[in-house]
Design an enzyme around this catalytic site. Structure first.
Site, PDB file in Angstrom:
ATOM      1  N   ILE A 182      -3.341   8.403  10.586  1.00  9.92           N
ATOM      2  CA  ILE A 182      -2.188   9.222  10.225  1.00  9.92           C
ATOM      3  C   ILE A 182      -2.623  10.476   9.480  1.00  9.92           C
ATOM      4  O   ILE A 182      -2.167  11.585   9.757  1.00  9.92           O
ATOM      5  CB  ILE A 182      -1.200   8.403   9.378  1.00  9.92           C
ATOM      6  N   ASP A 201     -14.052   9.693  -3.444  1.00  8.99           N
ATOM      7  CA  ASP A 201     -13.433   8.387  -3.651  1.00  8.99           C
ATOM      8  C   ASP A 201     -12.348   8.572  -4.700  1.00  8.99           C
ATOM      9  O   ASP A 201     -12.635   8.856  -5.869  1.00  8.99           O
ATOM     10  CB  ASP A 201     -14.492   7.389  -4.129  1.00  8.99           C
ATOM     11  N   ASN A 241      -1.708  10.313   1.342  1.00 11.96           N
ATOM     12  CA  ASN A 241      -1.720   9.401   2.478  1.00 11.96           C
ATOM     13  C   ASN A 241      -2.664   8.226   2.281  1.00 11.96           C
ATOM     14  O   ASN A 241      -2.418   7.141   2.797  1.00 11.96           O
ATOM     15  CB  ASN A 241      -2.119  10.182   3.733  1.00 11.96           C
ATOM     16  N   GLY A 283      -6.201  -1.870   0.489  1.00 11.71           N
ATOM     17  CA  GLY A 283      -6.029  -3.118  -0.238  1.00 11.71           C
ATOM     18  C   GLY A 283      -6.246  -4.345   0.618  1.00 11.71           C
ATOM     19  O   GLY A 283      -6.406  -5.449   0.096  1.00 11.71           O
ATOM     20  N   SER A 287       5.229   2.499   3.099  1.00  7.75           N
ATOM     21  CA  SER A 287       5.785   1.681   4.179  1.00  7.75           C
ATOM     22  C   SER A 287       7.074   1.026   3.707  1.00  7.75           C
ATOM     23  O   SER A 287       7.288   0.839   2.501  1.00  7.75           O
ATOM     24  CB  SER A 287       4.780   0.586   4.585  1.00  7.75           C
ATOM     25  N   TYR A 343       0.269  -9.456   3.040  1.00  5.08           N
ATOM     26  CA  TYR A 343       0.440  -8.046   2.692  1.00  5.08           C
ATOM     27  C   TYR A 343       1.110  -7.845   1.339  1.00  5.08           C
ATOM     28  O   TYR A 343       1.094  -6.741   0.808  1.00  5.08           O
ATOM     29  CB  TYR A 343       1.268  -7.345   3.778  1.00  5.08           C
ATOM     30  N   LYS A 353       1.598  -0.640  -3.760  1.00 10.98           N
ATOM     31  CA  LYS A 353       2.114   0.634  -3.254  1.00 10.98           C
ATOM     32  C   LYS A 353       3.479   0.943  -3.874  1.00 10.98           C
ATOM     33  O   LYS A 353       3.791   2.108  -4.162  1.00 10.98           O
ATOM     34  CB  LYS A 353       2.205   0.614  -1.727  1.00 10.98           C
TER      35      LYS A 353
END
Length: 247
Positions: free
Chosen positions: A18, A64, A91, A95, A135, A150, A157
């Site tokens: 992406i 990083d 972006n 994890g 997301s 997840y 996030k």
């Protein structure tokens, strides 16, 4: 004349997927782009070469974001190459990887996002735009359960999104707007591949529930659109996953 002529952008995690597509789209609209990678320099250099071949401007910068010096390195590169920062696309995320420590997801998805924005804001002028990419599985984690594999990533996030939103008043004082783009699972991403490996059939099941999943290129186009969209700070743009919205 492109809509972003004279603008400089940093796109984190943009050597592939992406991020790479967003970098290309912003460059196509006229922006000069810092293409960020963590380890894979050849992939980032390929993205830069493609942008330059199309008449755009870009530089590849290894950094990083979880390191103390990473965010500053990207901002310094943007200043040196392009004179500043007008656009920041957050972006980079992760994890699901192994061997990076139990707290890696939180370090990358929350702490690094805040540190990156803090560093960039020092170089951003009034009218600048920040886009945070997340997301539905993370954005709605407090109300809609996700796959157990997840959940730690999703919660990290969401913590990142909350931390960035807490910065909105200070950003507003500087004339900088923050927009969140939340999408359903995206076909062909590393995260989707790792999820399907951990939970075979997960992507197909989600595709059936949602009706369809966006491709990397389709979702990147939506992220790039929100860089230029006339929306207020704090706006959330939802891409796909109508069942999440109805819930």
């Amino acid at each position: 004349m492109g809509q972003l002529d004279g603008k400089a952008a940093i796109v984190t995690g943009s050597s592939r997927g992406i991020g790479a597509e967003v970098a290309k789209l912003l460059a196509g609209a006229g922006a000069a782009v810092v293409v960020n990678y963590r380890q894979k320099a050849p992939r980032a250099n390929k993205v830069v070469a493609g942008i330059e071949a199309a008449g755009g401007r870009a530089v590849a910068v290894g950094a990083d974001l979880t390191s103390p010096e990473g965010p500053a390195a990207l901002v310094d590169a943007a200043r040196e190459a392009f004179g500043g920062v007008d656009i920041l696309v957050l972006n980079a995320s992760g994890g699901m990887e192994t061997g990076l420590g139990e707290d890696y997801a939180l370090k990358l998805n929350r702490d690094a996002q805040v540190n990156m924005l803090t560093a960039a804001a020092e170089a951003m002028k009034p009218g600048s735009r920040v886009v945070f990419v997340t997301s539905h599985q993370a954005h709605f984690i407090n109300t809609v359960p996700t796959m157990p594999e997840y959940e730690p990533v999703a919660r990290s996030k969401r913590a990142g999104e909350d931390a960035l939103r807490a910065m909105v008043p200070a950003l507003e004082e500087k004339g900088i707007s923050l927009v969140v783009v939340s999408g359903d699972m995206i076909e062909g991403t590393v995260t989707a591949t790792l999820l399907d490996r951990a939970n075979p059939g997960a992507i197909e099941a989600r595709r059936e529930e949602a009706g369809r999943l966006y491709s990397v290129e389709e979702f990147a186009a939506e992220v790039a659109r929100m860089v230029m969209a006339d929306v207020p700070t704090g706006h959330t743009e939802y891409i796909g996953g109508q069942d999440y919205l109805s819930a």
